[in-house]
Design an enzyme around this catalytic site. Structure first.
Site, PDB file in Angstrom:
ATOM      1  N   ASP B 136      11.572 156.038  47.844  1.00 17.39           N
ATOM      2  CA  ASP B 136      10.303 155.333  47.952  1.00 17.39           C
ATOM      3  C   ASP B 136       9.194 156.332  48.235  1.00 17.39           C
ATOM      4  OD1 ASP B 136       8.765 153.109  47.753  1.00 17.39           O
ATOM      5  OD2 ASP B 136       9.138 152.389  49.779  1.00 17.39           O
ATOM      6  N   HIS B 143      -3.552 152.357  50.884  1.00 13.36           N
ATOM      7  CA  HIS B 143      -2.611 151.948  51.945  1.00 13.36           C
ATOM      8  C   HIS B 143      -2.416 153.078  52.954  1.00 13.36           C
ATOM      9  CE1 HIS B 143       1.018 150.439  53.933  1.00 13.36           C
ATOM     10  NE2 HIS B 143       1.588 151.595  53.655  1.00 13.36           N
ATOM     11  N   GLU B 212       5.835 144.667  51.856  1.00 10.44           N
ATOM     12  CA  GLU B 212       5.059 145.741  51.231  1.00 10.44           C
ATOM     13  C   GLU B 212       5.086 145.524  49.723  1.00 10.44           C
ATOM     14  OE1 GLU B 212       5.003 149.509  54.292  1.00 10.44           O
ATOM     15  OE2 GLU B 212       6.387 149.624  52.621  1.00 10.44           O
ATOM     16  N   GLU B 214       4.909 146.626  46.124  1.00 17.86           N
ATOM     17  CA  GLU B 214       5.142 147.884  45.415  1.00 17.86           C
ATOM     18  C   GLU B 214       5.502 147.639  43.951  1.00 17.86           C
ATOM     19  OE1 GLU B 214       7.398 150.968  47.206  1.00 17.86           O
ATOM     20  OE2 GLU B 214       7.080 150.264  49.256  1.00 17.86           O
ATOM     21  N   ASP B 246       9.176 145.973  49.738  1.00 20.86           N
ATOM     22  CA  ASP B 246       9.861 146.844  50.688  1.00 20.86           C
ATOM     23  C   ASP B 246       9.660 146.270  52.096  1.00 20.86           C
ATOM     24  OD1 ASP B 246      11.236 149.050  51.668  1.00 20.86           O
ATOM     25  OD2 ASP B 246       9.418 150.245  51.875  1.00 20.86           O
ATOM     26  N   ARG B 250       7.937 146.325  61.526  1.00 17.51           N
ATOM     27  CA  ARG B 250       6.929 147.262  62.041  1.00 17.51           C
ATOM     28  C   ARG B 250       7.192 147.692  63.470  1.00 17.51           C
ATOM     29  NH1 ARG B 250       5.033 149.091  57.395  1.00 17.51           N
ATOM     30  NH2 ARG B 250       4.068 147.464  56.127  1.00 17.51           N
ATOM     31  N   GLN B 253       9.984 150.163  63.355  1.00 19.45           N
ATOM     32  CA  GLN B 253       9.481 151.385  62.720  1.00 19.45           C
ATOM     33  C   GLN B 253       8.689 152.243  63.710  1.00 19.45           C
ATOM     34  OE1 GLN B 253       7.175 150.469  59.225  1.00 19.45           O
ATOM     35  NE2 GLN B 253       6.804 152.598  58.674  1.00 19.45           N
ATOM     36  N   LYS B 266      13.495 149.711  57.491  1.00 19.80           N
ATOM     37  CA  LYS B 266      13.346 149.503  56.049  1.00 19.80           C
ATOM     38  C   LYS B 266      14.672 149.232  55.354  1.00 19.80           C
ATOM     39  CE  LYS B 266       8.955 151.224  55.594  1.00 19.80           C
ATOM     40  NZ  LYS B 266       7.852 150.669  54.786  1.00 19.80           N
ATOM     41  N   THR B 270      15.442 145.305  50.473  1.00 22.63           N
ATOM     42  CA  THR B 270      14.348 145.646  49.562  1.00 22.63           C
ATOM     43  C   THR B 270      14.545 144.774  48.336  1.00 22.63           C
ATOM     44  OG1 THR B 270      14.412 147.937  50.347  1.00 22.63           O
ATOM     45  CG2 THR B 270      13.208 147.515  48.295  1.00 22.63           C
ATOM     46  N   GLU B 377      -1.885 145.988  57.410  1.00 23.75           N
ATOM     47  CA  GLU B 377      -3.273 146.321  57.083  1.00 23.75           C
ATOM     48  C   GLU B 377      -4.180 145.101  57.251  1.00 23.75           C
ATOM     49  OE1 GLU B 377      -3.356 148.848  53.208  1.00 23.75           O
ATOM     50  OE2 GLU B 377      -1.324 148.072  53.456  1.00 23.75           O
TER      51      GLU B 377
END
Lengths: 436, 436
Positions: B136, B143, B212, B214, B246, B250, B253, B266, B270, B377
């Site tokens: 990835d 972003h 996420e 992608e 993905d 958080r 992470q 993660k 996915t 975000e």
């Protein structure tokens, strides 16, 4: 006195009858890939042996033997589980014992021996498992501390999470190669002038090529998506262990690694030793690892203290002139986290592991000079060259240098029945003249 | 006016005759996995079609067709290379054209149609490739900037390396799942009290579950160990594209990611969309990506400006009450690095890529509110809830929430021949009550 065998097992062999490690070979003059075990200076070709009905006397397994050993990888055999590995290993061992009832299977059958017993020197070895995913941990606490001191100073050497979870990252499975495979020096972006502003990298062959001394475990039991593996179960999910060299391009790593971790600096090659030492063969060498004083999350609390492995580890550097210097002596006990803890943590989110997945320990270092498992530590980030025989010095690896990792249990105890890994070896080839 | 077909292709279908995407399906009432293409509201089962000699009229390919399409994954077909993909796609398209000489192959053969042409709603889809390694990247510069501002402030939002190389990390291939697969909320260690000293994590189900947005590319050509792929060649090594989510924990992470990058945060799932849009189908939608003002290393300098893809992307959140809110509208042009640049950078060290490897773009975000491809975000790191229909708000995902990503080319231009991805969808399941 070593366990007596009708087969000559040389004194000091890593592959005594206490070991019986599994691998994948090409028999002499063949390009096929066959399952095999190593015994002394010989290998028994299990593809041929099982096709010749060699497992007939092991009734519980004989129906599975051809399926297990006719493939070019050990995944099928691994997936049968540790109880089966134990039976098969014990049966194969008994065939080589001097006075075992099974000794006649091979000992008295010269024709069969000629077809399936080869000299180790006459076979080629291959990556023994089909590796779906490869994960590298960072459980060598002395290494993490040594590197942390170099980059952040002694007070902040370890990150706050370090003693609470086995830090790890997903590695690159496609570039895992077998011992003996040449390692080409990679190209990459490096920051030659760290003071430049804005920072402008240079594209060039890596100038800080390093090795990393690691131990790695193969998974033998899959867990489904969404289902964590408990620590007790994790012991059963490990097939066995190999030595690993996680080659590292330190200058590439320094520039690329923020914020998502190492990438190109590690993905050009990772070398493993060819013989998988089964988890059962290492049971007698359980030991305490490094002490962890943090209060652990419940899923990581071990039920016993001896979850590390007492394996003496050594790294030798051989120059093109043929001079060989032992540059590292350490032990696999230098891990803060056990492999079952790594496996459990890996799955705690529900991440599925598959049979054949590989888990690396991270670099194993002691805390004294000469015990560190990477050049970065030994040369203190490129500031202090190490002395080699033949009046050479090294900061990082030069073209033609060979790194040989060896590992063995029982040597320090003076055992005659060694359980060793053989070696994990790679020689540096010059970089490509150009990349495009 | 859409290209006329004898098959009903509904207006607004993502799978117009300009598309012809490839996937793996289970036919109605079957558990087998067959290659297929999607056309309008139908799929053509290529395993059955090729076994029935459907490719007889495509002489250059007919000898390969059974090998290519009798497998449960598309790797074999992909490995035949882009010239073959082009021919096969063109042939299949011509079969569905109103007035093509090939139209009679299916149109006038009701018996064959009944055996191999199914309604899309009646088949199940599967991960279409055997994925060896998954990488990835982090090429969504908006972003990366948005997240950097949240964590490091506007002046240090992007790391110095960001505009010089496509930052990326190795992901977890084993947890890639097909659209529609439920996603179980993971457990993990999180730092609930960031001010505590020493820092003590809590073990609990993730409380900051995020998506996420992608785009991802499948590799169709392998490069050997030690052999980088040039940027020109990289274009030919990409089979096609899918949408990707993905999923990210958080809170996990934030605690785990130093110094080696995201891991458990993660690796629990996915999700990818089922239909691979071939590189050729996207050729008409080439566009400029984000401008990169840095002087690039020579291996990354493109020979043309239009290396991005003009794909309108949308993210919808559907609550358990059934209210659906579009929370993101953006475009795949919001990437600083093209997929060929990512592929070339990946191999510059000599890292081998294999057929079926997956390369993710990283989160794609615009620079304005409502265009960001993650909740992190949109909620400004958990400080500003977003409004949903049904008078609900969200910081992060709740159990039962469904995230649906859609992507389509040609909508804004008012085309009747859309080239779309369908959707990439997943619903959050409650965490396990306990993990051990």
């Amino acid at each position: 006195m070593a366990t007596p065998s009708w087969l000559d097992v040389p004194e000091g062999s890593h592959f005594s009858l206490a070991n019986i490690p599994f691998g994948i070979i090409s028999p002499p003059d063949s390009t096929e890939r066959h399952a095999a075990v190593a015994v002394g200076s010989h290998v028994l070709d299990l593809a041929i042996f099982s096709a010749e009905n060699g497992f007939a006397a092991l009734e519980s397994f004989s129906a599975h033997a051809n399926n297990a050993f006719s493939l070019p990888v050990l995944n099928y055999f691994a997936a049968l589980g540790r109880a089966v590995h134990r039976e098969v290993r014990s049966y194969l061992r008994s065939m080589f014992l001097q006075d075992s009832p099974h000794a006649q299977i091979l000992k008295n059958n010269e024709s069969l021996r000629r077809r399936c017993l080869f000299r180790l020197d006459d076979v080629r070895t291959h990556v023994p498992m089909s590796i779906g995913d490869y994960t590298d941990f960072y459980a060598g606490a002395n290494h993490a501390y040594n590197v942390g001191v170099l980059f952040r100073g002694a007070n902040n050497a370890l990150q706050p999470n370090y003693t609470h979870l086995p830090v790890g990252y997903h590695g690159r499975a496609s570039s895992i190669v077998i011992s003996g495979t040449p390692v080409r020096r990679p190209w990459g972006q490096v920051l030659q002038n760290a003071a430049s502003d804005p920072k402008e990298p240079t594209f060039r062959p890596c100038a800080k090529l390093d090795f990393e001394l690691e131990l790695a475990a193969f998974v033998c039991t899959a867990n489904p998506l969404g289902q964590p593996v408990t620590l007790a179960q994790a012991e059963e999910n490990i097939f066995g262990y190999v030595l690993m060299n996680d080659w590292s391009a330190r200058d590439v790593q320094a520039w690329e690694y923020v914020p998502l971790g190492p990438f190109g600096s590690k993905n050009f090659a990772t070398t493993i030793s060819p013989w998988i030492i089964l988890a059962d063969a290492l049971e007698p060498f359980r030991a305490k690892g490094l002490e962890n004083k943090s209060r652990l999350s419940p899923y990581l609390v071990p039920s016993r203290a001896d979850t590390a492995l007492d394996i003496d580890l050594q790294v030798d550097l051989t120059t093109t002139a043929g001079h060989r210097t032992t540059i590292t002596c350490t032990n696999a006990k230098n891990l803060l986290w056990s492999f079952p803890q790594m496996l459990t943590h890996h799955t705690i989110t529900g991440c599925p592991l598959n049979v054949g997945d590989l888990l690396g320990s991270g670099t194993i270092s002691g805390s004294t000079p000469g015990s560190q498992g990477s050049l970065l530590e030994q040369n203190r980030n490129g500031t202090a060259a190490i002395e080699l025989r033949g009046e050479e010095q090294r900061l990082f690896l030069q073209d033609g240098d060979t790194i040989t990792i060896t590992g063995c249990c029982g040597t320090s105890a003076g055992s005659r029945d060694l359980v060793g890994f053989g070696s994990c070896r790679g020689t540096i080839e010059a970089a490509l003249l150009k990349t495009h």
